[in-house]
Design an enzyme around this catalytic site. Structure first.
Site, PDB file in Angstrom:
ATOM      1  N   HIS A 133      37.683  42.401  42.524  1.00 36.42           N
ATOM      2  CA  HIS A 133      36.634  42.300  41.332  1.00 36.42           C
ATOM      3  C   HIS A 133      37.413  43.611  40.240  1.00 36.42           C
ATOM      4  O   HIS A 133      36.358  44.433  39.880  1.00 36.42           O
ATOM      5  CB  HIS A 133      35.441  42.399  41.590  1.00 36.42           C
ATOM      6  CG  HIS A 133      34.476  41.944  40.384  1.00 36.42           C
ATOM      7  ND1 HIS A 133      33.390  41.008  40.898  1.00 36.42           N
ATOM      8  CD2 HIS A 133      34.593  41.984  39.060  1.00 36.42           C
ATOM      9  CE1 HIS A 133      32.881  40.857  39.479  1.00 36.42           C
ATOM     10  NE2 HIS A 133      33.528  41.223  38.584  1.00 36.42           N
TER      11      HIS A 133
ATOM     12  N   ARG B 272      33.936  33.884  38.156  1.00 40.69           N
ATOM     13  CA  ARG B 272      32.907  33.967  39.281  1.00 40.69           C
ATOM     14  C   ARG B 272      33.571  33.370  40.567  1.00 40.69           C
ATOM     15  O   ARG B 272      33.861  32.171  40.620  1.00 40.69           O
ATOM     16  CB  ARG B 272      31.863  33.796  39.007  1.00 40.69           C
ATOM     17  CG  ARG B 272      31.095  34.457  37.716  1.00 40.69           C
ATOM     18  CD  ARG B 272      30.669  35.824  38.251  1.00 40.69           C
ATOM     19  NE  ARG B 272      30.387  36.648  37.143  1.00 40.69           N
ATOM     20  CZ  ARG B 272      30.908  37.633  36.871  1.00 40.69           C
ATOM     21  NH1 ARG B 272      32.049  37.972  37.362  1.00 40.69           N
ATOM     22  NH2 ARG B 272      30.428  38.161  36.007  1.00 40.69           N
TER      23      ARG B 272
ATOM     24  N   GLU C  93      30.712  39.691  47.528  1.00 46.81           N
ATOM     25  CA  GLU C  93      31.592  40.945  47.459  1.00 46.81           C
ATOM     26  C   GLU C  93      30.778  42.113  47.900  1.00 46.81           C
ATOM     27  O   GLU C  93      29.377  42.156  47.798  1.00 46.81           O
ATOM     28  CB  GLU C  93      31.825  41.021  45.956  1.00 46.81           C
ATOM     29  CG  GLU C  93      32.603  39.772  45.367  1.00 46.81           C
ATOM     30  CD  GLU C  93      32.916  39.855  43.798  1.00 46.81           C
ATOM     31  OE1 GLU C  93      32.481  40.858  43.235  1.00 46.81           O
ATOM     32  OE2 GLU C  93      33.636  38.951  43.267  1.00 46.81           O
TER      33      GLU C  93
HETATM   34  O1  LIG Z   1      31.944  45.707  38.497  1.00 43.19           O
HETATM   35  C1  LIG Z   1      31.074  45.699  37.496  1.00 43.19           C
HETATM   36  O2  LIG Z   1      30.255  46.608  37.744  1.00 43.19           O
HETATM   37  C2  LIG Z   1      31.365  45.021  36.313  1.00 43.19           C
HETATM   38  C3  LIG Z   1      32.161  43.700  36.295  1.00 43.19           C
HETATM   39  C4  LIG Z   1      32.093  42.880  35.094  1.00 43.19           C
HETATM   40  O3  LIG Z   1      32.588  43.316  34.101  1.00 43.19           O
HETATM   41  C5  LIG Z   1      31.751  41.367  35.337  1.00 43.19           C
HETATM   42  O4  LIG Z   1      32.570  40.799  36.297  1.00 43.19           O
HETATM   43  O5  LIG Z   1      31.023  40.920  34.428  1.00 43.19           O
END
Ligand SMILES: O=C(O)CC[C@@H](O)C(=O)O
Length: 315
Positions: free
Chosen positions: A281, A233, A262
């Site tokens: 991401h 994160r 983001e």
């Molecule tokens: O981008 C997404 O919708 C999912 C991302 C997810 O796997 C996370 O980071 O927990």
């Protein structure tokens, strides 16, 4: 004759190729699916939502829950409660469920790939070629993989995967996790990891205790030439301080897949920091994980709509 909708399933802004599974479920239950085009539309949809399906691209704060009087459940695509005020949800008696375990291998592979590429100074080498230069001093002082000291922060599913991957190339792996007392790698203190690792790989949830963990002072105390990898994160790292440490060369490289905000702003200092691998991401994505994540989320909506408990679900 169309029947009146039984309710509404609101979906936050997302990057999935389609919402076929979500549409099929909504149709099966006679619900309307409301995919929000942006954060404003998501917020506007909250009062009418019976179910909220949320991605990293929206937040649910304490101010949102009072208007969510119809909501039976919040389902988070992925892991982590960091973009949801769970205390406020609990006070509003709205259960929140995550979908763990659908992309552990993917996320671990991404972190490992970033760590190896940075340990071998690949971004610096690539940038040198693109700028019509040649090798200069790039990479002459890097440790060989069998002598690489790797510190894994967080030994959950993903951290363990990462530790095993580094072990497979002969690196010395140590880990810190305040909730783990036994492991297949040596456990040590946070300070020890930060001060004595060539690669620090972050696999922690974002909580009040871990926010800005990798601060300006911590970065200054890290081994010169260390590499930082964060696929968990964005809020774990003070990003502007990291950009400065990269520019000064104290930190030799950073692999970052998740950011405090983001999508990443156009003027964000990390965009122009040297020796970085920045990805949007996508660490969790693969040819199987997208479908698995949507399937897991849809399954949780089904449970909520049929009045079954959402807790203790493990993929
Ligand atoms: O981008 C997404 O919708 C999912 C991302 C997810 O796997 C996370 O980071 O927990």
């Amino acid at each position: 004759m169309t029947r009146d909708a039984q309710g509404t399933i609101l979906v936050a802004p997302h990057h999935f190729p389609n919402l076929d599974r979500e549409h099929a479920l909504a149709e099966e239950f006679g619900y309307t699916l409301n995919p929000a085009a942006d954060v404003e539309a998501f917020r506007e949809g909250l009062p009418e939502a019976d179910i909220v399906m949320i991605t990293p691209y929206a937040k649910l704060t304490a101010a949102d829950f009072p208007v969510m009087s119809k909501c039976k459940a919040v389902i988070r695509y992925g892991i982590g409660y960091d973009n949801i005020d769970v205390d406020a949800a609990t006070a509003a008696e709205i259960p929140v469920s995550i979908v763990p375990g659908t992309a552990s291998e993917e996320v671990a592979s991404h972190a490992f790939a970033m760590g190896l590429a940075l340990a071998r100074r690949l971004p610096a080498g690539g940038a040198s070629i693109q700028n019509l230069g040649w090798a200069g001093t790039i990479g002459y002082d890097t440790p060989v993989l069998s002598e690489l000291e790797v510190g894994v922060l967080g030994m959950g599913r993903i951290g363990q995967h990462v530790a095993r991957m580094y072990q497979a190339v002969g690196a010395r792996v140590r880990a810190y996790d305040p909730f783990v007392t036994e492991s297949f790698v040596d456990l040590t203190t946070l300070d020890d990891i930060l001060e004595n690792s060539d690669v620090v790989s972050l696999h922690l949830p974002l909580t009040a205790d871990t926010a800005d963990l990798i601060s300006k002072d911590v970065l200054a105390g890290m081994r010169k030439g260390a590499v930082v990898v964060n696929v968990s994160r964005g809020g774990l790292i003070e990003e502007s301080a990291l950009a400065e440490a990269l520019t000064s060369g104290h930190i030799a490289g950073a692999g970052i897949d998740t950011f405090a905000e983001e999508p990443l702003g156009a003027e964000h200092p990390l965009r122009s920091a040297p020796n970085t691998i920045l990805t949007p991401h996508i660490a969790w994505r693969s040819n199987r994980s997208t479908g698995a994540l949507q399937e897991g989320a849809v399954e949780r909506v089904r449970l909520a709509l049929t009045g079954q408990p959402l807790i203790d679900l493990v993929n």
